[in-house]
Design a protein around this motif. Structure first.
Motif, PDB file in Angstrom:
ATOM      1  N   TYR A  42     -13.804  48.634   1.905  1.00 48.32           N
ATOM      2  CA  TYR A  42     -14.750  49.232   0.960  1.00 48.32           C
ATOM      3  C   TYR A  42     -15.562  50.257   1.716  1.00 48.32           C
ATOM      4  O   TYR A  42     -16.004  50.002   2.842  1.00 48.32           O
ATOM      5  CB  TYR A  42     -15.642  48.122   0.387  1.00 48.32           C
ATOM      6  N   ILE A  49     -18.612  53.505   1.391  1.00 48.99           N
ATOM      7  CA  ILE A  49     -19.708  54.057   0.598  1.00 48.99           C
ATOM      8  C   ILE A  49     -20.205  55.338   1.253  1.00 48.99           C
ATOM      9  O   ILE A  49     -20.282  55.431   2.479  1.00 48.99           O
ATOM     10  CB  ILE A  49     -20.896  53.064   0.515  1.00 48.99           C
ATOM     11  N   ARG A 106     -12.912  51.631  -3.048  1.00 48.68           N
ATOM     12  CA  ARG A 106     -12.281  50.463  -2.444  1.00 48.68           C
ATOM     13  C   ARG A 106     -10.919  50.865  -1.894  1.00 48.68           C
ATOM     14  O   ARG A 106     -10.348  51.894  -2.272  1.00 48.68           O
ATOM     15  CB  ARG A 106     -12.152  49.341  -3.471  1.00 48.68           C
ATOM     16  N   ASN A 133     -17.320  48.762   4.906  1.00 48.57           N
ATOM     17  CA  ASN A 133     -17.567  47.338   4.810  1.00 48.57           C
ATOM     18  C   ASN A 133     -16.457  46.595   5.542  1.00 48.57           C
ATOM     19  O   ASN A 133     -15.276  46.784   5.239  1.00 48.57           O
ATOM     20  CB  ASN A 133     -17.592  46.906   3.342  1.00 48.57           C
ATOM     21  N   SER A 170     -20.394  38.079   6.917  1.00 45.04           N
ATOM     22  CA  SER A 170     -21.630  38.599   6.344  1.00 45.04           C
ATOM     23  C   SER A 170     -21.450  39.848   5.502  1.00 45.04           C
ATOM     24  O   SER A 170     -22.418  40.332   4.937  1.00 45.04           O
ATOM     25  CB  SER A 170     -22.618  38.903   7.475  1.00 45.04           C
ATOM     26  N   GLU A 171     -20.245  40.377   5.363  1.00 48.83           N
ATOM     27  CA  GLU A 171     -20.009  41.576   4.570  1.00 48.83           C
ATOM     28  C   GLU A 171     -20.938  42.700   4.993  1.00 48.83           C
ATOM     29  O   GLU A 171     -21.574  43.362   4.177  1.00 48.83           O
ATOM     30  CB  GLU A 171     -20.222  41.276   3.072  1.00 48.83           C
ATOM     31  N   LYS A 172     -21.016  42.967   6.267  1.00 47.48           N
ATOM     32  CA  LYS A 172     -21.941  43.967   6.746  1.00 47.48           C
ATOM     33  C   LYS A 172     -21.336  45.358   6.652  1.00 47.48           C
ATOM     34  O   LYS A 172     -20.123  45.541   6.620  1.00 47.48           O
ATOM     35  CB  LYS A 172     -22.330  43.676   8.192  1.00 47.48           C
ATOM     36  N   LEU A 173     -22.238  46.345   6.592  1.00 47.93           N
ATOM     37  CA  LEU A 173     -21.840  47.745   6.590  1.00 47.93           C
ATOM     38  C   LEU A 173     -22.018  48.328   7.980  1.00 47.93           C
ATOM     39  O   LEU A 173     -23.007  48.071   8.649  1.00 47.93           O
ATOM     40  CB  LEU A 173     -22.684  48.551   5.608  1.00 47.93           C
ATOM     41  N   PHE A 214     -22.288  52.040   9.727  1.00 48.13           N
ATOM     42  CA  PHE A 214     -22.578  53.412   9.332  1.00 48.13           C
ATOM     43  C   PHE A 214     -22.049  54.415  10.339  1.00 48.13           C
ATOM     44  O   PHE A 214     -22.046  54.174  11.550  1.00 48.13           O
ATOM     45  CB  PHE A 214     -24.087  53.608   9.191  1.00 48.13           C
TER      46      PHE A 214
END
Lengths: 113, 113
Positions: free
Chosen positions: B32, B34, B51, B93, B98-101, B103
């Protein structure tokens, strides 16, 4: 998306002191996160704030320096302890909308003298 | 290791031109992605997401393209306006836990009137 507010919006602090930053969300959320954004840099995840349990810290960040509270599903605090000028950054909280998308608060701009 | 990077640190365009912001990611498990826009003095604002089961997604004046073969992500902004001037971040993602992003470094877009 959720409306997120942070307090304070900015602060200037003396070396050696501590600052607690508050993050308030207008709806209940499962996941809340704290990020640091150093001047001119990207965002780095500090920790995931877990409701009812200890925060999960990323490599390079420790609880003694960045204690986090998450007393309920709409509120969290991040404390920057024993500050030094290197802690001057923007501190951002974010929430997950349960679909992996994170939305950010306006940030707290911290300057340590 | 895990990293998300951008090819161009700065981009200057004329009002009305189309803008393309590129991003490379290194984690093939990322599912995923963003794009965020951060204006001066504000927190990152969600623009568009995609996605990994898609290769293109369109929004209002923005399009995100995903090329999983070369692990490349791009944001296209049509008819760029002065209000589009900001720093743009891509984020990935990483699933599991923890589904962390994570950057990317960020790219500053300046739109000249």
């Amino acid at each position: 998306s959720a409306v997120i507010s942070q307090k304070p919006s900015r602060d200037i602090c003396q070396r050696g002191t501590s600052l607690t930053i508050q993050c308030q969300v207008d709806s209940q959320v499962t996941m809340m996160f704290w990020y640091r954004q150093q001047p001119g840099q990207s965002l780095t995840l500090i920790a995931t704030a877990n409701q009812g349990s200890e925060a999960t810290y990323e490599s390079g960040f420790v609880i003694d320096k960045f204690p986090i509270s998450r007393p309920n599903l709409t509120f969290s605090t991040l404390t920057v302890s024993n500050m030094s000028p290197e802690d001057s950054s923007i501190y951002l909280c974010s929430v997950d909308d349960s679909r992996d998308t994170q939305y950010f608060g306006p940030g707290t701009r911290l300057t340590v003298l | 290791g895990e990293s998300v990077g951008l090819h161009l640190p700065t981009l200057s365009v004329q009002e009305g031109d189309n803008s393309i912001i590129n991003c490379a990611y290194s984690n093939s498990a990322s599912d995923y992605f963003i794009w965020y826009k951060q204006e001066s003095g504000k927190g990152p604002q969600f623009i568009i997401d995609i996605r990994s089961n898609m290769d293109k997604r369109q929004g209002q004046r923005v399009t995100v393209l995903l090329n999983k073969t070369v692990k490349h992500l791009s944001l296209q902004i049509a008819a760029t306006q002065p209000g589009d001037s900001a720093v743009y971040f891509c984020a990935e993602n990483i699933p599991g836990g923890s589904e962390k992003l994570v950057f990317g470094k960020g790219m500053k877009l300046t739109v000249n009137p």
